[in-house]
Design a protein around this motif. Structure first.
Motif, PDB file in Angstrom:
ATOM      1  N   GLN A 125       0.836  -1.203   0.000  1.00 39.94           N
ATOM      2  CA  GLN A 125       0.000   0.000   0.000  1.00 39.94           C
ATOM      3  C   GLN A 125       0.871   1.253   0.000  1.00 39.94           C
ATOM      4  OE1 GLN A 125      -2.828  -0.268   3.225  1.00 39.94           O
ATOM      5  NE2 GLN A 125      -3.616  -2.247   2.534  1.00 39.94           N
ATOM      6  N   GLY A 126       0.585   2.144  -0.910  1.00 41.13           N
ATOM      7  CA  GLY A 126       1.381   3.360  -1.030  1.00 41.13           C
ATOM      8  C   GLY A 126       2.494   3.274  -2.045  1.00 41.13           C
ATOM      9  N   VAL A 127       2.683   2.102  -2.658  1.00 47.20           N
ATOM     10  CA  VAL A 127       3.707   1.969  -3.699  1.00 47.20           C
ATOM     11  C   VAL A 127       3.163   1.331  -4.976  1.00 47.20           C
ATOM     12  CG1 VAL A 127       5.681   1.918  -2.126  1.00 47.20           C
ATOM     13  CG2 VAL A 127       4.546  -0.222  -2.725  1.00 47.20           C
ATOM     14  N   VAL A 128       1.885   0.955  -4.997  1.00 49.42           N
ATOM     15  CA  VAL A 128       1.314   0.402  -6.221  1.00 49.42           C
ATOM     16  C   VAL A 128       1.444   1.446  -7.328  1.00 49.42           C
ATOM     17  CG1 VAL A 128      -0.702  -0.678  -7.269  1.00 49.42           C
ATOM     18  CG2 VAL A 128      -0.310  -0.909  -4.818  1.00 49.42           C
ATOM     19  N   ARG A 129       1.700   1.002  -8.540  1.00 48.68           N
ATOM     20  CA  ARG A 129       2.120   1.911  -9.599  1.00 48.68           C
ATOM     21  C   ARG A 129       1.056   2.872 -10.107  1.00 48.68           C
ATOM     22  NH1 ARG A 129       5.474  -2.178  -9.378  1.00 48.68           N
ATOM     23  NH2 ARG A 129       7.646  -1.965 -10.060  1.00 48.68           N
ATOM     24  N   ASP A 130      -0.199   2.666  -9.746  1.00 47.54           N
ATOM     25  CA  ASP A 130      -1.175   3.696 -10.108  1.00 47.54           C
ATOM     26  C   ASP A 130      -0.875   5.006  -9.381  1.00 47.54           C
ATOM     27  OD1 ASP A 130      -3.460   3.877  -7.696  1.00 47.54           O
ATOM     28  OD2 ASP A 130      -2.467   1.936  -7.834  1.00 47.54           O
TER      29      ASP A 130
ATOM     30  N   MET B 201       8.974   9.998 -11.361  1.00 49.97           N
ATOM     31  CA  MET B 201       9.217   8.573 -11.520  1.00 49.97           C
ATOM     32  C   MET B 201      10.326   8.087 -10.589  1.00 49.97           C
ATOM     33  SD  MET B 201       7.661   6.287 -13.301  1.00 49.97           S
ATOM     34  CE  MET B 201       6.934   7.248 -14.617  1.00 49.97           C
ATOM     35  N   MET B 202      11.387   8.879 -10.461  1.00 52.00           N
ATOM     36  CA  MET B 202      12.505   8.460  -9.612  1.00 52.00           C
ATOM     37  C   MET B 202      12.073   8.353  -8.154  1.00 52.00           C
ATOM     38  SD  MET B 202      15.669   7.479  -9.881  1.00 52.00           S
ATOM     39  CE  MET B 202      16.372   8.243 -11.362  1.00 52.00           C
ATOM     40  N   THR B 203      11.255   9.287  -7.707  1.00 46.88           N
ATOM     41  CA  THR B 203      10.801   9.257  -6.318  1.00 46.88           C
ATOM     42  C   THR B 203       9.983   8.009  -6.038  1.00 46.88           C
ATOM     43  OG1 THR B 203      10.786  11.666  -6.205  1.00 46.88           O
ATOM     44  CG2 THR B 203       9.491  10.500  -4.558  1.00 46.88           C
ATOM     45  N   THR B 204       9.095   7.643  -6.950  1.00 46.68           N
ATOM     46  CA  THR B 204       8.282   6.446  -6.727  1.00 46.68           C
ATOM     47  C   THR B 204       9.143   5.189  -6.727  1.00 46.68           C
ATOM     48  OG1 THR B 204       7.719   6.208  -9.086  1.00 46.68           O
ATOM     49  CG2 THR B 204       6.228   7.514  -7.705  1.00 46.68           C
ATOM     50  N   VAL B 205      10.230   5.206  -7.472  1.00 49.11           N
ATOM     51  CA  VAL B 205      11.157   4.064  -7.454  1.00 49.11           C
ATOM     52  C   VAL B 205      11.877   3.991  -6.113  1.00 49.11           C
ATOM     53  CG1 VAL B 205      13.303   3.163  -8.446  1.00 49.11           C
ATOM     54  CG2 VAL B 205      11.448   3.932  -9.952  1.00 49.11           C
ATOM     55  N   LEU B 206      12.363   5.113  -5.621  1.00 49.85           N
ATOM     56  CA  LEU B 206      13.045   5.125  -4.325  1.00 49.85           C
ATOM     57  C   LEU B 206      12.124   4.667  -3.199  1.00 49.85           C
ATOM     58  CD1 LEU B 206      15.080   8.463  -4.562  1.00 49.85           C
ATOM     59  CD2 LEU B 206      15.947   6.126  -4.826  1.00 49.85           C
ATOM     60  N   ARG B 207      10.838   4.928  -3.330  1.00 45.74           N
ATOM     61  CA  ARG B 207       9.882   4.530  -2.300  1.00 45.74           C
ATOM     62  C   ARG B 207       9.771   3.015  -2.158  1.00 45.74           C
ATOM     63  NH1 ARG B 207       6.018   7.457  -0.116  1.00 45.74           N
ATOM     64  NH2 ARG B 207       4.396   5.882  -0.441  1.00 45.74           N
ATOM     65  N   ILE B 208      10.147   2.283  -3.181  1.00 46.10           N
ATOM     66  CA  ILE B 208      10.095   0.819  -3.109  1.00 46.10           C
ATOM     67  C   ILE B 208      11.018   0.307  -2.011  1.00 46.10           C
ATOM     68  CG2 ILE B 208      10.500  -1.329  -4.397  1.00 46.10           C
ATOM     69  CD1 ILE B 208       9.870   0.263  -6.964  1.00 46.10           C
ATOM     70  N   LEU B 209      12.031   1.086  -1.668  1.00 39.77           N
ATOM     71  CA  LEU B 209      13.002   0.682  -0.641  1.00 39.77           C
ATOM     72  C   LEU B 209      12.554   1.032   0.768  1.00 39.77           C
ATOM     73  CD1 LEU B 209      16.329   1.748  -2.388  1.00 39.77           C
ATOM     74  CD2 LEU B 209      15.635  -0.599  -1.823  1.00 39.77           C
ATOM     75  N   ARG B 210      11.314   1.408   0.958  1.00 40.24           N
ATOM     76  CA  ARG B 210      10.880   1.885   2.274  1.00 40.24           C
ATOM     77  C   ARG B 210      10.929   0.800   3.345  1.00 40.24           C
ATOM     78  NH1 ARG B 210       4.303   2.602   1.846  1.00 40.24           N
ATOM     79  NH2 ARG B 210       3.823   0.422   1.392  1.00 40.24           N
ATOM     80  N   HIS B 211      11.004  -0.468   2.948  1.00 36.31           N
ATOM     81  CA  HIS B 211      11.134  -1.537   3.946  1.00 36.31           C
ATOM     82  C   HIS B 211      12.576  -1.664   4.442  1.00 36.31           C
ATOM     83  CE1 HIS B 211      12.591  -3.598   0.359  1.00 36.31           C
ATOM     84  NE2 HIS B 211      13.069  -4.561   1.128  1.00 36.31           N
ATOM     85  N   THR B 212      13.483  -0.845   3.895  1.00 30.28           N
ATOM     86  CA  THR B 212      14.884  -0.825   4.303  1.00 30.28           C
ATOM     87  C   THR B 212      15.239   0.597   4.767  1.00 30.28           C
ATOM     88  OG1 THR B 212      15.926  -0.090   2.226  1.00 30.28           O
ATOM     89  CG2 THR B 212      15.283  -2.426   2.387  1.00 30.28           C
ATOM     90  N   THR B 213      16.481   0.774   5.179  1.00 32.24           N
ATOM     91  CA  THR B 213      16.986   2.112   5.518  1.00 32.24           C
ATOM     92  C   THR B 213      18.049   2.548   4.503  1.00 32.24           C
ATOM     93  OG1 THR B 213      18.668   1.168   7.007  1.00 32.24           O
ATOM     94  CG2 THR B 213      16.542   1.780   7.982  1.00 32.24           C
ATOM     95  N   MET B 214      18.035   1.944   3.335  1.00 28.30           N
ATOM     96  CA  MET B 214      19.119   2.175   2.378  1.00 28.30           C
ATOM     97  C   MET B 214      19.165   3.605   1.865  1.00 28.30           C
ATOM     98  SD  MET B 214      19.097  -1.467   0.320  1.00 28.30           S
ATOM     99  CE  MET B 214      20.615  -1.126  -0.576  1.00 28.30           C
ATOM    100  N   VAL B 215      18.011   4.192   1.602  1.00 29.63           N
ATOM    101  CA  VAL B 215      18.020   5.578   1.126  1.00 29.63           C
ATOM    102  C   VAL B 215      18.555   6.512   2.216  1.00 29.63           C
ATOM    103  CG1 VAL B 215      16.604   7.485   0.260  1.00 29.63           C
ATOM    104  CG2 VAL B 215      16.140   5.148  -0.500  1.00 29.63           C
ATOM    105  N   ASP B 216      18.311   6.164   3.475  1.00 32.96           N
ATOM    106  CA  ASP B 216      18.803   6.980   4.592  1.00 32.96           C
ATOM    107  C   ASP B 216      20.323   7.071   4.606  1.00 32.96           C
ATOM    108  OD1 ASP B 216      16.167   7.191   5.319  1.00 32.96           O
ATOM    109  OD2 ASP B 216      16.294   5.735   6.951  1.00 32.96           O
ATOM    110  N   ASP B 217      20.982   6.093   4.003  1.00 29.86           N
ATOM    111  CA  ASP B 217      22.442   6.097   3.964  1.00 29.86           C
ATOM    112  C   ASP B 217      22.988   7.192   3.056  1.00 29.86           C
ATOM    113  OD1 ASP B 217      22.467   3.910   5.654  1.00 29.86           O
ATOM    114  OD2 ASP B 217      22.649   2.444   4.033  1.00 29.86           O
TER     115      ASP B 217
END
Length: 212
Positions: free
Chosen positions: A15-20, A165-181
């Motif tokens: 929820q919150g990352v489905v491509r629609d 588009m790039m932001t929605t791709v980065l959101r896929i990583l929300r189950h990790t802390t990788m973007v925080d790095d």
């Protein structure tokens, strides 16, 4: 009026990352009104829906007699008819489109592979063996993206469909802390997500799930 398809329900992790969400966001940025056609598993296999979306996925968009599928193609179509998502000059429009494809083809592929390992196959032996390499590949792309972004507010001048588009791709990583790095990337993602159009699109997507 434009019509897009979206799922009636997905598990909480999706929820919150489905491509629609990408299409909703683009339509909000463009100021275009639309209706939503919510579909379930039965609809995905129905001849009626497969005639519009051959793979039974979301999103699909109907714009008069034109029917499109694939989120990237739909966002590109919206951007081409809206000054809100593409620059006016031809070179700027080409660069914005380049970043759209970079998000989908260069950045999303390793991110989606890692997400699949973590969210669908975490208990599989092959997934445990593959994960370290998948993480390394994602970090490489994030490092490269952060280096490009540097002190820029957006990827190329003003906010564009490439940033969307790039932001929605980065959101896929929300189950990790990788973007925080990568503080530059984290700030960039938060800046894009703070846009009123994104917030409206996210609320509307989540509202459908709240009803189920």
């Amino acid at each position: 009026m434009l019509t897009i398809s979206a799922f009636q329900y997905v598990p909480p992790f999706a929820q919150g990352v489905v491509r629609d969400l990408r299409v909703r966001w683009a339509l909000e940025e463009a100021g275009l009104l639309y209706e939503t056609r919510l579909i379930g598993p039965a609809d995905q296999q129905s001849p009626d829906y497969l005639a519009l979306q051959p793979f039974g996925q979301v999103p699909m968009m109907q714009d008069g007699e034109l029917t499109l599928f694939e989120s990237g193609a739909i966002v590109l179509h919206i951007a081409q008819r809206s000054g809100a998502l593409f620059p006016r000059e031809e070179a700027g429009r080409a660069r914005a489109a380049t970043w759209m494809f970079a998000a989908l083809n260069t950045v999303e592929v390793p991110i989606q592979q890692l997400a699949a390992i973590d969210l669908f196959f975490a208990d599989e032996e092959w997934a445990r063996l593959r994960r370290a390499g998948a993480v390394e590949e994602v970090h490489l792309r994030l490092k490269q993206l952060a280096a490009w972004l540097g002190e820029r507010e957006y990827l190329d001048g003003a906010f564009s469909a490439g940033d969307l588009m790039m932001t929605t791709v980065l959101r896929i990583l929300r189950h990790t802390t990788m973007v925080d790095d990568y503080p530059t990337l984290k700030a960039y993602q938060l800046r894009c997500e703070a846009r009123p159009a994104f917030q409206k699109a996210l609320r509307d997507q989540m509202a459908a799930f709240d009803k189920t």
